[in-house]
Design a protein around this motif. Structure first.
Motif, short mmCIF file in Angstrom:
data_model
loop_
_atom_site.label_atom_id
_atom_site.label_comp_id
_atom_site.label_asym_id
_atom_site.label_seq_id
_atom_site.Cartn_x
_atom_site.Cartn_y
_atom_site.Cartn_z
N PRO A 195 2.28 -16.59 -31.58
CA PRO A 195 3.18 -16.64 -32.17
C PRO A 195 3.96 -17.98 -32.21
CG PRO A 195 3.63 -15.83 -29.95
CD PRO A 195 2.38 -16.17 -30.17
N GLN A 196 4.89 -18.12 -33.34
CA GLN A 196 5.45 -19.60 -33.53
C GLN A 196 6.49 -19.59 -32.37
OE1 GLN A 196 9.08 -19.64 -34.20
NE2 GLN A 196 8.98 -21.97 -34.40
N HIS A 197 6.90 -20.75 -32.02
CA HIS A 197 7.86 -20.81 -30.81
C HIS A 197 8.49 -22.29 -30.88
CE1 HIS A 197 4.81 -22.71 -28.27
NE2 HIS A 197 4.11 -22.07 -28.94
N GLU A 198 9.86 -22.46 -30.54
CA GLU A 198 10.29 -23.48 -29.81
C GLU A 198 10.53 -24.60 -30.98
OE1 GLU A 198 9.36 -24.67 -25.54
OE2 GLU A 198 7.80 -23.02 -26.14
N GLY A 229 10.68 -14.59 -38.77
CA GLY A 229 9.86 -13.55 -38.85
C GLY A 229 9.14 -13.60 -37.50
N GLY A 230 9.60 -12.92 -36.50
CA GLY A 230 8.55 -13.09 -35.07
C GLY A 230 8.40 -14.41 -34.68
N GLY A 231 9.61 -15.22 -34.87
CA GLY A 231 9.59 -16.46 -34.30
C GLY A 231 10.07 -16.37 -32.79
N THR A 232 9.92 -17.32 -31.98
CA THR A 232 10.29 -17.10 -30.45
C THR A 232 10.99 -18.48 -29.96
OG1 THR A 232 8.53 -15.47 -30.16
CG2 THR A 232 9.42 -16.53 -28.16
N ARG A 233 11.99 -18.20 -29.33
CA ARG A 233 12.79 -19.33 -28.54
C ARG A 233 13.06 -20.57 -29.24
NH1 ARG A 233 8.25 -18.10 -25.54
NH2 ARG A 233 7.31 -20.19 -25.63
N ASN A 234 13.24 -20.34 -30.64
CA ASN A 234 13.73 -21.24 -31.63
C ASN A 234 15.46 -21.73 -31.43
OD1 ASN A 234 11.23 -21.84 -33.16
ND2 ASN A 234 11.74 -19.69 -33.68
N ARG A 235 16.06 -22.81 -31.70
CA ARG A 235 17.06 -23.19 -31.56
C ARG A 235 17.88 -23.53 -32.86
NH1 ARG A 235 17.14 -28.06 -27.59
NH2 ARG A 235 19.31 -28.22 -28.39
N VAL A 259 10.61 -10.71 -32.61
CA VAL A 259 11.41 -11.81 -32.66
C VAL A 259 12.26 -12.12 -31.43
CG1 VAL A 259 13.16 -10.51 -34.10
CG2 VAL A 259 13.09 -13.19 -34.21
N LYS A 260 12.16 -13.07 -30.74
CA LYS A 260 12.69 -13.11 -29.38
C LYS A 260 13.04 -14.27 -28.92
CE LYS A 260 8.89 -12.40 -27.01
NZ LYS A 260 7.93 -11.92 -26.16
N ALA A 261 14.29 -14.25 -28.24
CA ALA A 261 14.84 -15.46 -27.22
C ALA A 261 15.20 -16.55 -28.39
CB ALA A 261 14.03 -15.91 -26.13
N ASN A 262 15.68 -16.27 -29.55
CA ASN A 262 16.33 -17.30 -30.36
C ASN A 262 17.55 -17.61 -30.13
OD1 ASN A 262 13.81 -17.74 -32.31
ND2 ASN A 262 14.00 -15.62 -32.44
N HIS A 263 18.27 -18.71 -30.07
CA HIS A 263 19.51 -19.19 -29.95
C HIS A 263 20.09 -19.62 -31.14
CE1 HIS A 263 19.54 -19.53 -25.25
NE2 HIS A 263 18.52 -18.67 -25.64
N VAL A 264 21.06 -19.07 -31.61
CA VAL A 264 21.71 -19.16 -32.82
C VAL A 264 23.27 -19.48 -32.42
CG1 VAL A 264 22.39 -18.54 -35.41
CG2 VAL A 264 20.33 -17.71 -34.34
N THR A 265 23.30 -20.78 -32.47
CA THR A 265 24.72 -21.11 -31.69
C THR A 265 25.57 -22.33 -32.51
OG1 THR A 265 23.81 -22.55 -30.13
CG2 THR A 265 24.17 -20.31 -29.49
N GLY A 266 27.06 -22.11 -32.65
CA GLY A 266 27.62 -23.28 -33.01
C GLY A 266 27.51 -23.75 -34.38
N ASN A 267 26.91 -22.72 -35.22
CA ASN A 267 26.74 -22.83 -36.61
C ASN A 267 28.03 -22.53 -37.45
OD1 ASN A 267 23.72 -23.38 -36.76
ND2 ASN A 267 23.98 -21.61 -35.37
#
Length: 375
Positions: A195-198, A229-235, A259-267
């Motif tokens: 999977p796509q990640h980081e 879509g199914g992305g992992t650990r992206n910021r 879709v796991k552990a994505n951080h969506v912060t400070g947008n």
């Protein structure tokens, strides 16, 4: 360095030798024109090579393709692989070193600037409009060691697309506006390295992606700022995402990839936007914090996802996107040609700089939250 005079060149270009800089004398007047007959405008398989200060238009696949796929029959599919069959990464190791600078790509049937099976690169100061798929695509690399920065994408089906592209991958200071979808970050079992990640997405302007005068997106996406879509650990940090009819962020499970552990912060998200739709059975450790008070689906957002780091908890019911009337798209051939774009500041006077030792240091602190286009 190969310096190409102004003119319209009705041909395809292949750069197979390493360390070549292919530069146009004038960004808007040095034009590789596919005439809606040829697949790719410029195909680069020579490591550390560069394409800069020119225009690619009217191709049946890609404007510029950087790839480790050296079999020309596979390049002609436009996907870098055999019609999206998973690529044998041992047979075709990634191209190492590439750069696209001050490139204009418009009215191509798939991608404007496409890096597939390629790493250690930079795509910068470029413009893409009128692509039937995406303006810029980065696919199938792990690690990618790639920076996509300070580009403008508009009137495409998707502004920026990322599929099975992972680690040391940065999208910084880009403008993705007036596409059908601003950006997608996907895992896909039709390509290798899932999977796509980081990936890291910081300081971008992603606005008003509801364009009805753009090519229709194959999966029907519309009115979305960022789809994962199914992305992992992206910021996703310090981006301005506003003016979307469906949602600013949509996070979904796809093709068996949660879709796991994505951080969506400070947008900064528009007050009238749905901020987040979490289309999943579990929170998946995804977290959404510091993005303002716009509504979410599900609402309220579970505590497990409302602060970072998130926790993986089951959802009572997955989020749902709001229904909208999706306008029909137009042919990529009919999208209005763009105005002339700024050329390289040094023009034709500087020496060529091959794409060795890229992307160089990445300063995330240099990319602040963009100001609102509505201010």
């Amino acid at each position: 360095m190969v310096l190409v005079s102004s003119g319209v060149y009705q041909e395809s270009v292949a750069v197979r030798r390493p360390g070549v800089t292919l530069r146009g004398a004038d960004r808007s007047r040095t034009v590789i024109d596919g005439e809606f007959k040829r697949a790719n405008g410029i195909t680069v398989t020579g490591k550390a090579s560069v394409v800069e200060n020119l225009t690619v238009r009217n191709h049946l696949a890609n404007g510029v393709l950087f790839t480790g796929v050296t079999d020309e029959r596979l390049q002609g599919s436009g996907a870098g692989g055999a019609g999206y069959d998973p690529l044998d990464t041992a047979e075709f190791p990634p191209l190492k070193g590439f750069r696209a600078s001050y490139v204009t790509a418009y009215n191509n049937a798939l991608y404007g600037i496409y890096a597939f099976d390629a790493r250690s690169g930079v795509i910068e100061h470029s413009y893409a409009s009128g692509q039937s798929d995406s303006g810029i695509y980065v696919g199938q690399c792990d690690p990618c060691d790639t920076v996509v920065r300070n580009n403008t994408l508009e009137h495409n089906a998707i502004g920026v697309e990322v599929t099975n592209a992972s680690r040391d991958l940065y999208f910084l200071g880009n403008v993705m506006r007036r596409n059908r979808v601003g950006m997608t970050v996907n895992s896909n079992n039709l390509e290798a390295l899932g999977p796509q990640h980081e990936a890291v997405v910081v300081g971008n302007t992603i606005t008003d992606n509801n364009d009805d005068r753009s090519p229709e997106q194959a999966e029907g996406g519309y009115g979305i700022g960022v789809g994962v879509g199914g992305g992992t650990r992206n910021r996703f940090e310090r981006n301005r995402v506003e003016g979307h009819r469906v949602a600013a962020f949509v996070l979904s499970d796809v093709q068996g990839y949660p879709v796991k552990a994505n951080h969506v912060t400070g947008n900064a998200i528009g007050r009238r936007d749905t901020a987040l739709v979490l289309e999943a059975r579990r929170t998946g450790g995804n977290c959404f914090a510091g993005n303002g008070a716009s509504p979410t689906s599900p609402a309220p957002l579970p505590r497990a996802a409302a602060s970072c780091p998130g926790q993986d908890k089951p959802l009572t019911a997955p989020g749902r996107t709001r229904p909208v009337d999706v306008p029909p798209g137009i042919s990529f051939k009919e999208v209005t040609a763009p105005a002339p774009q700024p050329g390289m500041p040094t023009g034709t006077t500087s020496q060529g700089r091959p794409a060795y030792r890229l992307p160089g240091p990445v300063d995330l602190d240099g990319y602040r939250l963009p100001s609102s286009v509505r201010d």
